[in-house]
Motif scaffolding. Structure first.
Motif, PDB file in Angstrom:
ATOM      1  N   THR A  62      14.706 -25.791  -7.905  1.00  0.00           N
ATOM      2  CA  THR A  62      13.995 -24.624  -7.391  1.00  0.00           C
ATOM      3  C   THR A  62      12.484 -24.817  -7.373  1.00  0.00           C
ATOM      4  OG1 THR A  62      13.942 -23.593  -9.592  1.00  0.00           O
ATOM      5  CG2 THR A  62      15.817 -23.061  -8.153  1.00  0.00           C
ATOM      6  N   GLY A  63      12.006 -25.960  -7.873  1.00  0.00           N
ATOM      7  CA  GLY A  63      10.572 -26.201  -7.901  1.00  0.00           C
ATOM      8  C   GLY A  63       9.844 -25.408  -8.968  1.00  0.00           C
ATOM      9  N   ASN A  64      10.585 -24.870  -9.941  1.00  0.00           N
ATOM     10  CA  ASN A  64       9.998 -24.105 -11.031  1.00  0.00           C
ATOM     11  C   ASN A  64       9.517 -25.051 -12.130  1.00  0.00           C
ATOM     12  OD1 ASN A  64       9.204 -21.948 -12.584  1.00  0.00           O
ATOM     13  ND2 ASN A  64      11.224 -20.995 -12.694  1.00  0.00           N
ATOM     14  N   GLN A  65       8.769 -24.548 -13.094  1.00  0.00           N
ATOM     15  CA  GLN A  65       8.345 -25.353 -14.221  1.00  0.00           C
ATOM     16  C   GLN A  65       8.261 -24.490 -15.469  1.00  0.00           C
ATOM     17  OE1 GLN A  65       4.270 -26.842 -14.062  1.00  0.00           O
ATOM     18  NE2 GLN A  65       3.774 -25.383 -12.446  1.00  0.00           N
ATOM     19  N   PRO A  66       8.400 -25.109 -16.657  1.00  0.00           N
ATOM     20  CA  PRO A  66       8.388 -24.338 -17.898  1.00  0.00           C
ATOM     21  C   PRO A  66       7.081 -23.561 -18.063  1.00  0.00           C
ATOM     22  CG  PRO A  66       9.123 -26.591 -18.292  1.00  0.00           C
ATOM     23  CD  PRO A  66       8.596 -26.551 -16.892  1.00  0.00           C
ATOM     24  N   PRO A  67       7.130 -22.357 -18.652  1.00  0.00           N
ATOM     25  CA  PRO A  67       5.913 -21.568 -18.865  1.00  0.00           C
ATOM     26  C   PRO A  67       4.848 -22.331 -19.646  1.00  0.00           C
ATOM     27  CG  PRO A  67       7.855 -20.240 -19.292  1.00  0.00           C
ATOM     28  CD  PRO A  67       8.338 -21.642 -19.078  1.00  0.00           C
ATOM     29  N   ALA A  68       5.291 -23.166 -20.601  1.00  0.00           N
ATOM     30  CA  ALA A  68       4.337 -23.890 -21.437  1.00  0.00           C
ATOM     31  C   ALA A  68       3.520 -24.907 -20.653  1.00  0.00           C
ATOM     32  CB  ALA A  68       5.066 -24.587 -22.589  1.00  0.00           C
ATOM     33  N   MET A  69       3.984 -25.282 -19.457  1.00  0.00           N
ATOM     34  CA  MET A  69       3.261 -26.260 -18.641  1.00  0.00           C
ATOM     35  C   MET A  69       2.097 -25.611 -17.885  1.00  0.00           C
ATOM     36  SD  MET A  69       4.830 -28.930 -19.496  1.00  0.00           S
ATOM     37  CE  MET A  69       4.219 -30.149 -18.343  1.00  0.00           C
ATOM     38  N   VAL A  70       2.063 -24.285 -17.875  1.00  0.00           N
ATOM     39  CA  VAL A  70       0.949 -23.552 -17.270  1.00  0.00           C
ATOM     40  C   VAL A  70       0.141 -22.972 -18.420  1.00  0.00           C
ATOM     41  CG1 VAL A  70       0.276 -21.686 -15.715  1.00  0.00           C
ATOM     42  CG2 VAL A  70       2.386 -22.980 -15.284  1.00  0.00           C
ATOM     43  N   PRO A  71      -1.074 -23.453 -18.670  1.00  0.00           N
ATOM     44  CA  PRO A  71      -1.829 -23.083 -19.867  1.00  0.00           C
ATOM     45  C   PRO A  71      -1.842 -21.601 -20.203  1.00  0.00           C
ATOM     46  CG  PRO A  71      -2.984 -24.802 -18.682  1.00  0.00           C
ATOM     47  CD  PRO A  71      -1.824 -24.417 -17.830  1.00  0.00           C
TER      48      PRO A  71
END
Length: 225
Positions: A62-71
């Motif tokens: 889905t092209g999503n990423q873990p919340p922790a990867m966005v500061p």
């Protein structure tokens, strides 16, 4: 309540509404949703089905990423987990080495193990899933009730094509429902499937299935930590 039951049953008939939770033990919000739904199966007229899936596969597709990867999301998540754990009465704590123990390590091996449990020893699916959450998010060790010999047998199964294919199929099923993260809760009502994302949509879930929300810890059910 194993995934096998959903596949073998073929449908979602009966007097109780079917609620499926697709989850991954790498997801702290999956644990929150898991525990609250476990409590509500005693209050709501539902058949709760546990569907272990692979969050990494869903994120990739889905092209999503873990919340922790966005500061900024990572900063918010630390505070949010603390508040949510207290509100939901689940002993959830961020690991000291969050990136190393959770993000870098991943959960593929753990979810294959849980899938092997689901396929062969479904009566242990709930306690084993809970124990793995406890190991990642609360404590370093514990017991899930699996005999050691059986645990070794299940570990050996994790590298088999049957287990790998089963986990892949469940993950793909979650994607077909529209999942883009976890937990992904799917309620089947009058022939329609309703997707709810996250652990904070359970009040809305109750409304859709015609059941009353009584807070995260309904009086008829106590936390089993």
């Amino acid at each position: 309540m194993a995934a096998a039951a959903a596949v073998a049953g073929g449908g979602f008939g009966g007097s109780k509404k079917v609620v499926e939770i697709f989850y991954d033990v790498v997801s702290p919000y999956s644990w929150l949703g898991f525990e609250v739904l476990c409590r509500y199966r005693h209050n709501w007229s539902i058949e709760l089905r546990f569907r272990p899936a692979f969050l990494g596969g869903i994120m990739k597709e889905t092209g999503n990423q873990p919340p922790a990867m966005v500061p900024k999301r990572g900063e918010y998540m630390k505070k949010d987990i603390e508040r949510m754990a207290k509100y939901y009465q689940v002993p959830l704590q961020l690991p000291k080495d969050f990136f190393g123990s959770v993000i870098r390590k991943g959960s593929l091996s753990a979810m294959r193990f849980i899938t092997a449990v689901d396929m062969t020893q479904p009566q242990f699916l709930e306690p084993v899933s809970r124990e793995l959450w406890m190991r990642i998010w609360s404590r370093a060790a514990g017991e899930a009730g699996l005999p050691s010999a059986l645990a070794q047998k299940l570990l050996a199964m994790t590298s088999t094509p049957e287990v790998k294919n089963r986990l892949k199929a469940t993950t793909e099923e979650a994607l077909k429902y529209g999942a883009f993260g976890m937990p992904a809760v799917v309620a089947h009502v009058n022939g329609e499937s309703h997707l709810f994302f996250g652990s904070d949509r359970l009040e809305l879930l109750g409304n859709v299935i015609g059941e009353k929300w009584l807070g995260p810890v309904p009086a008829a059910s106590k936390p089993r930590m």
